[in-house]
Design an enzyme around this catalytic site. Structure first.
Site, PDB file in Angstrom:
ATOM      1  N   GLY A  28      71.925  16.704  59.680  1.00 35.62           N
ATOM      2  CA  GLY A  28      72.015  17.526  60.892  1.00 35.62           C
ATOM      3  C   GLY A  28      71.860  16.744  62.183  1.00 35.62           C
ATOM      4  N   LYS A  29      72.045  15.425  62.134  1.00 36.35           N
ATOM      5  CA  LYS A  29      71.913  14.593  63.345  1.00 36.35           C
ATOM      6  C   LYS A  29      72.938  14.995  64.402  1.00 36.35           C
ATOM      7  CE  LYS A  29      72.790  10.741  61.159  1.00 36.35           C
ATOM      8  NZ  LYS A  29      73.071  11.327  59.834  1.00 36.35           N
ATOM      9  N   GLU A  96      76.629   8.186  66.011  1.00 37.62           N
ATOM     10  CA  GLU A  96      76.911   7.086  65.077  1.00 37.62           C
ATOM     11  C   GLU A  96      76.425   5.740  65.642  1.00 37.62           C
ATOM     12  OE1 GLU A  96      77.806   7.893  62.183  1.00 37.62           O
ATOM     13  OE2 GLU A  96      78.894   9.796  62.381  1.00 37.62           O
ATOM     14  N   ALA A  97      75.231   5.770  66.239  1.00 43.21           N
ATOM     15  CA  ALA A  97      74.716   4.588  66.943  1.00 43.21           C
ATOM     16  C   ALA A  97      74.491   3.403  66.003  1.00 43.21           C
ATOM     17  CB  ALA A  97      73.424   4.943  67.664  1.00 43.21           C
ATOM     18  N   GLN A  98      74.369   3.658  64.702  1.00 48.85           N
ATOM     19  CA  GLN A  98      74.144   2.548  63.752  1.00 48.85           C
ATOM     20  C   GLN A  98      75.288   1.545  63.775  1.00 48.85           C
ATOM     21  OE1 GLN A  98      74.771   5.697  62.682  1.00 48.85           O
ATOM     22  NE2 GLN A  98      76.584   5.601  61.396  1.00 48.85           N
ATOM     23  N   CYS A 184      66.838  12.477  47.396  1.00 48.25           N
ATOM     24  CA  CYS A 184      65.422  12.189  47.630  1.00 48.25           C
ATOM     25  C   CYS A 184      65.100  10.826  46.987  1.00 48.25           C
ATOM     26  CB  CYS A 184      64.541  13.300  47.048  1.00 48.25           C
ATOM     27  SG  CYS A 184      64.509  13.297  45.257  1.00 48.25           S
ATOM     28  N   CYS A 187      65.373  10.866  42.997  1.00 49.08           N
ATOM     29  CA  CYS A 187      66.741  10.976  42.471  1.00 49.08           C
ATOM     30  C   CYS A 187      67.564   9.734  42.829  1.00 49.08           C
ATOM     31  CB  CYS A 187      67.410  12.253  42.994  1.00 49.08           C
ATOM     32  SG  CYS A 187      66.629  13.753  42.345  1.00 49.08           S
TER      33      CYS A 187
HETATM   34  N1  LIG Z   1      72.979  18.396  51.058  1.00 43.92           N
HETATM   35  C1  LIG Z   1      73.025  18.908  52.301  1.00 43.92           C
HETATM   36  N2  LIG Z   1      71.873  19.142  52.972  1.00 43.92           N
HETATM   37  C2  LIG Z   1      71.905  19.683  54.200  1.00 43.92           C
HETATM   38  N3  LIG Z   1      73.044  20.004  54.873  1.00 43.92           N
HETATM   39  C3  LIG Z   1      74.225  19.780  54.253  1.00 43.92           C
HETATM   40  C4  LIG Z   1      74.273  19.222  52.948  1.00 43.92           C
HETATM   41  N4  LIG Z   1      75.572  19.125  52.594  1.00 43.92           N
HETATM   42  C5  LIG Z   1      76.306  19.578  53.639  1.00 43.92           C
HETATM   43  N5  LIG Z   1      75.503  19.978  54.642  1.00 43.92           N
HETATM   44  C6  LIG Z   1      75.981  20.483  55.924  1.00 43.92           C
HETATM   45  O1  LIG Z   1      75.932  19.437  56.880  1.00 43.92           O
HETATM   46  C7  LIG Z   1      75.546  19.990  58.125  1.00 43.92           C
HETATM   47  C8  LIG Z   1      74.976  18.887  59.010  1.00 43.92           C
HETATM   48  O2  LIG Z   1      76.061  18.141  59.497  1.00 43.92           O
HETATM   49  P1  LIG Z   1      75.903  17.004  60.572  1.00 43.92           P
HETATM   50  O3  LIG Z   1      75.141  17.500  61.757  1.00 43.92           O
HETATM   51  O4  LIG Z   1      77.278  16.468  60.825  1.00 43.92           O
HETATM   52  O5  LIG Z   1      74.986  15.937  59.790  1.00 43.92           O
HETATM   53  P2  LIG Z   1      74.811  14.373  60.019  1.00 43.92           P
HETATM   54  O6  LIG Z   1      75.329  14.035  61.400  1.00 43.92           O
HETATM   55  O7  LIG Z   1      73.343  14.119  59.882  1.00 43.92           O
HETATM   56  O8  LIG Z   1      75.606  13.710  58.924  1.00 43.92           O
HETATM   57  C9  LIG Z   1      74.527  21.069  57.740  1.00 43.92           C
HETATM   58  O9  LIG Z   1      74.408  22.059  58.734  1.00 43.92           O
HETATM   59  C10 LIG Z   1      75.128  21.632  56.463  1.00 43.92           C
HETATM   60  O10 LIG Z   1      75.989  22.718  56.715  1.00 43.92           O
HETATM   61  C1  LIG Z   2      75.121   5.304  54.374  1.00 44.51           C
HETATM   62  C2  LIG Z   2      76.305   4.674  55.030  1.00 44.51           C
HETATM   63  C3  LIG Z   2      77.204   5.444  55.760  1.00 44.51           C
HETATM   64  N1  LIG Z   2      78.275   4.875  56.337  1.00 44.51           N
HETATM   65  C4  LIG Z   2      79.220   5.706  57.107  1.00 44.51           C
HETATM   66  C5  LIG Z   2      79.695   6.970  56.445  1.00 44.51           C
HETATM   67  C6  LIG Z   2      79.988   7.895  57.597  1.00 44.51           C
HETATM   68  O1  LIG Z   2      81.323   7.636  58.047  1.00 44.51           O
HETATM   69  C7  LIG Z   2      78.968   7.463  58.653  1.00 44.51           C
HETATM   70  C8  LIG Z   2      77.748   8.353  58.722  1.00 44.51           C
HETATM   71  O2  LIG Z   2      78.099   9.607  59.223  1.00 44.51           O
HETATM   72  P1  LIG Z   2      77.073  10.855  59.352  1.00 44.51           P
HETATM   73  O3  LIG Z   2      77.470  11.477  60.660  1.00 44.51           O
HETATM   74  O4  LIG Z   2      75.678  10.340  59.345  1.00 44.51           O
HETATM   75  O5  LIG Z   2      77.354  11.744  58.189  1.00 44.51           O
HETATM   76  O6  LIG Z   2      78.538   6.157  58.275  1.00 44.51           O
HETATM   77  C9  LIG Z   2      78.480   3.510  56.253  1.00 44.51           C
HETATM   78  O7  LIG Z   2      79.442   2.966  56.810  1.00 44.51           O
HETATM   79  N2  LIG Z   2      77.599   2.741  55.526  1.00 44.51           N
HETATM   80  C10 LIG Z   2      76.528   3.277  54.920  1.00 44.51           C
HETATM   81  O8  LIG Z   2      75.733   2.518  54.279  1.00 44.51           O
HETATM   82 ZN   LIG Z   3      66.073  14.754  44.404  1.00 47.70          ZN
END
Ligand SMILES: Nc1ncnc2c1ncn2[C@@H]1O[C@H](COP(=O)(O)OP(=O)(O)O)[C@@H](O)[C@H]1O
Ligand SMILES: Cc1cn([C@H]2C[C@H](O)[C@@H](COP(=O)(O)O)O2)c(=O)[nH]c1=O
Ligand SMILES: [Zn+2]
Length: 197
Positions: A28-29, A96-98, A184, A187
């Site tokens: 949810g970032k 995506e600051a990483q 987690c 897992c």
């Molecule tokens: N395993 C999961 N746990 C929590 N949310 C999930 C999961 N799989 C899909 N989602 C969806 O992803 C959304 C978050 O998306 P996003 O804000 O783009 O996350 P992030 O930027 O951290 O990757 C949640 O609101 C939910 O609908």
């Molecule tokens: C763990 C991990 C992720 N990535 C990539 C995969 C996605 O394109 C982004 C992360 O997007 P999100 O908004 O946090 O879902 O990063 C990667 O390149 N390398 C990794 O180790």
């Molecule tokens: Zn688990």
């Protein structure tokens, strides 16, 4: 008792600060980043959003969440470009600051010192569980760090890491549910053991 979930004074006082939103994939970032930026826009603050140009996963121009919430952004090749685009701005958002270079740490400090509220979202760890790019240093210099959690797709506990489900050792591999699953600690260890059998 009235409990406010927002620190409205910090949202509106227009003093420079750095906020980091970090966690695994699907935690949810991006949604939290978009939520904070939209609230700033409602408050008539001037907002500019940046993402690394390499992140073309859902869109070249927009920051898009896994649930398809989106906000327009400016893709940039390096952190230095953010300073060039950030004059007369109240709030800067970075997704995506990483993927940015380590120069992002000084850039964020410089922006905050100029009085800008900087909100950064990014992965805290890569698929190996190693701290990712400038995120750990950004957490160190931040005024506020929010760690968000996905749900572990195996057991339903809080996830802490993004497990890569395809064979590829490169650190940067853009992807989604086909390539990654949030797990987690327990897992994740089990998944790694299975892979190394
Ligand atoms: N395993 C999961 N746990 C929590 N949310 C999930 C999961 N799989 C899909 N989602 C969806 O992803 C959304 C978050 O998306 P996003 O804000 O783009 O996350 P992030 O930027 O951290 O990757 C949640 O609101 C939910 O609908
Ligand atoms: C763990 C991990 C992720 N990535 C990539 C995969 C996605 O394109 C982004 C992360 O997007 P999100 O908004 O946090 O879902 O990063 C990667 O390149 N390398 C990794 O180790
Ligand atoms: Zn688990």
């Amino acid at each position: 008792m009235v409990v406010f979930s927002e620190d409205h004074k910090q949202e509106t006082c227009r003093r420079g600060r750095i906020e980091v939103i970090c966690g695994s994939m699907f935690s949810g970032k991006t949604e939290e980043l978009i939520r904070r930026l939209k609230r700033a826009t409602f408050a008539k603050q001037k907002v500019e959003i940046f993402k690394p140009a390499i992140d073309t996963r859902y869109s070249e121009q927009a920051v898009v969440s896994h649930d398809n919430n989106s906000i327009q952004s400016t893709p940039v090749d390096s952190s230095a470009s953010i300073l060039l685009f950030s004059s007369e701005i109240d709030v800067v958002g970075i997704d995506e600051a990483q993927f940015f270079d380590d120069g992002l740490i000084n850039v964020c400090n410089e922006l905050a010192n100029r009085g800008i509220r900087v909100i950064i979202a990014g992965l805290d760890m890569d698929f190996k569980g190693i701290p990712f790019g400038p995120i750990p240093a950004l957490c160190a210099i931040a005024d506020e760090v929010t760690k968000v959690h996905a749900i572990c797709v195996k057991c339903g506990n809080l996830a802490y890491v993004s497990h890569r489900t395809v064979a590829n050792e490169k650190r940067v591999l853009l992807g989604e549910k086909q390539e990654y699953e949030p797990l987690c600690r327990c897992c994740y260890q089990q998944a790694l053991q299975k892979e190394h059998k």
